[in-house]
Design a protein around this motif. Structure first.
Motif, PDB file in Angstrom:
ATOM      1  N   LYS A   1       6.110   5.844  -0.378  1.00 43.67           N
ATOM      2  CA  LYS A   1       6.361   4.782  -1.361  1.00 43.67           C
ATOM      3  C   LYS A   1       5.914   3.421  -0.814  1.00 43.67           C
ATOM      4  CE  LYS A   1       9.959   2.734  -4.231  1.00 43.67           C
ATOM      5  NZ  LYS A   1       9.534   1.365  -3.932  1.00 43.67           N
TER       6      LYS A   1
ATOM      7  N   GLN B   1       2.143   3.268  -0.928  1.00 42.96           N
ATOM      8  CA  GLN B   1       1.653   3.082  -2.291  1.00 42.96           C
ATOM      9  C   GLN B   1       1.837   1.645  -2.749  1.00 42.96           C
ATOM     10  OE1 GLN B   1      -0.080   5.029  -4.127  1.00 42.96           O
ATOM     11  NE2 GLN B   1       0.056   6.899  -2.878  1.00 42.96           N
ATOM     12  N   ASP B   2       2.976   1.040  -2.392  1.00 45.65           N
ATOM     13  CA  ASP B   2       3.217  -0.361  -2.776  1.00 45.65           C
ATOM     14  C   ASP B   2       2.176  -1.280  -2.160  1.00 45.65           C
ATOM     15  OD1 ASP B   2       5.407   0.459  -4.206  1.00 45.65           O
ATOM     16  OD2 ASP B   2       6.861  -0.029  -2.623  1.00 45.65           O
TER      17      ASP B   2
ATOM     18  N   GLN C   1      -1.317  -0.914  -3.811  1.00 47.97           N
ATOM     19  CA  GLN C   1      -1.389  -1.409  -5.191  1.00 47.97           C
ATOM     20  C   GLN C   1      -1.113  -2.900  -5.295  1.00 47.97           C
ATOM     21  OE1 GLN C   1       1.263   1.025  -7.500  1.00 47.97           O
ATOM     22  NE2 GLN C   1       0.179   2.932  -7.015  1.00 47.97           N
TER      23      GLN C   1
ATOM     24  N   SER D   1      -3.951   3.044   4.216  1.00 53.03           N
ATOM     25  CA  SER D   1      -4.809   4.165   3.841  1.00 53.03           C
ATOM     26  C   SER D   1      -4.865   5.222   4.934  1.00 53.03           C
ATOM     27  CB  SER D   1      -6.219   3.650   3.519  1.00 53.03           C
ATOM     28  OG  SER D   1      -6.831   3.099   4.682  1.00 53.03           O
TER      29      SER D   1
ATOM     30  N   GLN E   1      -1.595   7.176   4.911  1.00 47.32           N
ATOM     31  CA  GLN E   1      -1.565   8.117   3.794  1.00 47.32           C
ATOM     32  C   GLN E   1      -2.421   9.348   4.108  1.00 47.32           C
ATOM     33  OE1 GLN E   1      -3.342   6.764   0.076  1.00 47.32           O
ATOM     34  NE2 GLN E   1      -1.661   7.676  -1.070  1.00 47.32           N
TER      35      GLN E   1
ATOM     36  N   GLN F   1      -2.231  13.123   2.262  1.00 47.35           N
ATOM     37  CA  GLN F   1      -2.464  12.732   0.873  1.00 47.35           C
ATOM     38  C   GLN F   1      -3.808  12.032   0.734  1.00 47.35           C
ATOM     39  OE1 GLN F   1       0.773  10.439  -0.644  1.00 47.35           O
ATOM     40  NE2 GLN F   1       2.292  12.054  -0.339  1.00 47.35           N
TER      41      GLN F   1
ATOM     42  N   SER G   1      -5.837   7.877  -4.229  1.00 53.26           N
ATOM     43  CA  SER G   1      -5.997   8.234  -5.637  1.00 53.26           C
ATOM     44  C   SER G   1      -7.121   7.457  -6.310  1.00 53.26           C
ATOM     45  CB  SER G   1      -4.670   8.010  -6.385  1.00 53.26           C
ATOM     46  OG  SER G   1      -4.253   6.658  -6.228  1.00 53.26           O
TER      47      SER G   1
END
Length: 616
Positions: A118, A121-122, A125, A138, A141, A146, A149
């Motif tokens: 999480k 991702q925050d 974005q 990155s 992740q 993962q 995206s």
């Protein structure tokens, strides 16, 4: 004349080949440096640290050097990683270090990564995330298994951030991030040339980016992830490698990891620097003339593509710039990276130009050899040269059969010839604690001469040992030869005390100070002392006439007056015996105390006067 033409042709040919060849690096990360790096990394792993990044850099150093983390260090390091890994308090870079170090160490179990996804991702974005944060997010992740995206959106975020911050550090992180974005990361190729141009060149030999080893390593490893763009040419890669080799004294896990990462990136690239260097000693002897040369990558390992031929283009004697060897191929040594150059030359220093394929370097080598005493003559001659000297020939290492008998009217004369010229040739005369050393003067064809005036140099009757001392940096047999003895008889010889005066320390020079000027009369001094004290006496008289009002005196004022009195006392001590530095050292606490108590006293006085003003 034909020989001179050949030598001139050889020199021109060597110069042409050197201009067409590429330079090489003159060293590599040797086993000693690797061991030192591993020792520092081991200390970081077993230390009780609060810096999770140091554990990552230490584990990464073991990985790059292809060494397993010691079994006794792994449990402690893994426990430290688990203790320090906290999603709530750690920044994204330290979260990445924690996840990666846990993997590099091969820790048992799983790391508690709840909430990491999480947070990542925050950051990915958030339009305000820095390029460094986007890079670490990155990578974290990816390590968590993962995929990114929306690579196109992430590329846009990076480009937007570079418009506000295009520092070298941000550009280095952008290179790494763009390399992981595939087609979406091609925007960075337009900045590669600009990044390379910003590198600083030092003395035409080193290349680095502003920011030191960490920034330089980040940019090198980032640039070399774009081989299709040919970001670095061979000379630039060699200069970057020379910079890395100049930083082999680094002592921190972070610096070691950065150095090794950059060196590994260069070694595995298309512009892998070639190291041409001497292994072991750079000196050979006439008995063992083989000079061992190593041709390898920056880690001392065999090159991916072997270079051939390995040739000594020339060897020049430094003493007189004479070319003594040309175009001699090197023999293959015992190792894959080793080559052997036989230097069957006269003793001396030589400058050797080596070529390994298109790469070249210049090395300095030393050829050692023995020296021999060809002729030796010793005797006495008249100081006024009224008669020819009588010299006795001697063969090394024999001694004179009898003592030489000399006096103040004679000179000691020594002549000898060596098989080659040396830099250190002395004649030593000694008797107990007394000694005198004469430098042998070089004449010609390795001939030397010493002529000592006995009356001037040894003005005392005594028996002296004669010793010849020969030494040089290019000879294998420096020696001290006990030649014999000489007995000197001086008429009216000076005493030992006078001899010490002649050759011992000079008399002490005593400085004569100017006599002090006559002081004024006692009455005049007392008068001026009284005038100086007059204002204080007047103050006491006025206080006695008018009276002193002590009704408003409060105990709160005592600390202030004590502090103020201490300051006056300190100034008095400064006037009498203290220096300025000691006075200032004491004045800081005393002055601070006086300021604090004075402020409290004034505040109290101000508060006590407010009601009176209100009544009025």
């Amino acid at each position: 004349m034909k020989m001179s033409s050949k030598l001139l042709l050889i020199c021109l040919l060597v110069a042409a080949l050197a201009s067409l060849s590429e330079a090489s690096i003159g060293g590599y990360i040797c086993p000693y440096s690797s061991k030192k790096f591993l020792d520092i990394a081991s200390k970081a792993l077993k230390a009780d640290t609060q810096d999770i990044s140091s554990l990552y850099h230490a584990a990464n150093s073991f990985k790059i050097l292809n060494e397993a983390v010691p079994a006794n260090l792994k449990p402690v390091a893994c426990q430290t990683v688990k203790k320090l890994f906290n999603v709530e308090t750690l920044e994204i870079d330290n979260l990445f270090y924690g996840v990666e170090s846990f993997k590099l160490l091969g820790c048992d179990g799983k790391l508690s990564t709840e909430g990491v996804v999480k947070k990542v991702q925050d950051i990915l974005q958030n339009e305000k995330s820095s390029v460094a944060s986007l890079h670490y997010a990155s990578k974290t992740q990816t390590f968590l298994g993962q995929q990114i995206s929306n690579q196109a959106k992430l590329a846009q975020l990076v480009q937007a951030q570079l418009k506000t911050d295009d520092s070298l550090l941000s550009l280095g992180h952008a290179l790494h991030l763009a390399a992981s974005l595939g087609q979406s990361g091609k925007f960075i190729t337009e900045r590669i040339e600009d990044i390379v141009v910003q590198a600083d060149e030092v003395d035409g030999k080193l290349l680095q980016w502003e920011g030191g080893l960490s920034t330089t390593s980040l940019i090198i490893t980032g640039l070399l992830q774009f081989p299709a763009s040919s970001p670095l040419n061979q000379p630039q890669a060699d200069k970057l490698a020379n910079y890395l080799l100049s930083r082999l004294t680094v002592q921190t896990p972070k610096g070691i990891s950065a150095l090794l990462e950059a060196a590994q990136a260069l070694a595995t690239s298309k512009v892998s620097p070639v190291s041409i260097s001497v292994t072991g000693q750079n000196s050979v002897t006439l008995d063992n003339p083989n000079l061992k040369i190593q041709v390898s990558d920056i880690f001392g390992k065999p090159l991916k593509t072997a270079l051939s031929p390995v040739v000594a283009q020339s060897a020049t004697r430094i003493a007189d710039d004479v070319v003594v060897l040309a175009k001699q191929p090197l023999n293959v040594g015992a190792k894959e990276t080793e080559f052997v150059l036989p230097l069957k030359l006269e003793p001396g220093y030589y400058k050797i130009l080596l070529n390994a394929g298109p790469h070249s370097t210049t090395l300095t080598a030393r050829v050692l050899g023995p020296v021999q005493v060809k002729t030796f003559e010793i005797g006495l001659s008249d100081a006024d040269q009224s008669s020819a000297p009588k010299l006795e020939k001697l063969t090394h290492p024999n001694k004179l059969n009898k003592k030489l008998q000399g006096d103040s009217g004679q000179n000691l004369l020594v002549k000898f010839t060596l098989s080659r010229q040396v830099h250190q040739a002395f004649l030593r005369l000694s008797s107990g604690k007394k000694e005198i050393i004469f430098v042998a003067g070089h004449e010609s064809n390795s001939q030397y001469k010493v002529e000592a005036d006995l009356g001037q140099e040894l003005p005392i009757s005594d028996s002296f040992n004669i010793e010849l001392i020969i030494g040089d940096s290019i000879i294998t047999n420096p020696f001290r030869w006990q030649v014999g003895e000489i007995e000197i008889k001086i008429t009216n010889a000076p005493t030992v005390a006078s001899l010490k005066t002649l050759r011992g320390p000079k008399p002490e020079i005593e400085h004569m100070f100017r006599k002090p000027e006559k002081r004024p009369a006692k009455a005049v001094s007392l008068l001026f002392t009284g005038l100086t004290a007059a204002p204080f006496l007047i103050l006491l008289i006025l206080w006695s006439r008018i009276g002193v009002n002590l009704s408003n005196f409060s105990m709160r004022a005592v600390p202030f007056h004590l502090g103020f009195g201490a300051i006056l006392g300190l100034f008095t001590c400064f006037w009498l015996k203290l220096d300025m530095f000691v006075t200032c050292a004491w004045l800081i606490p005393v002055g601070g105390f006086t300021f604090f108590t004075g402020h409290r006293l004034l505040s109290h006085m101000a508060r006590s006067k407010k009601p009176e003003k209100a009544d009025k």
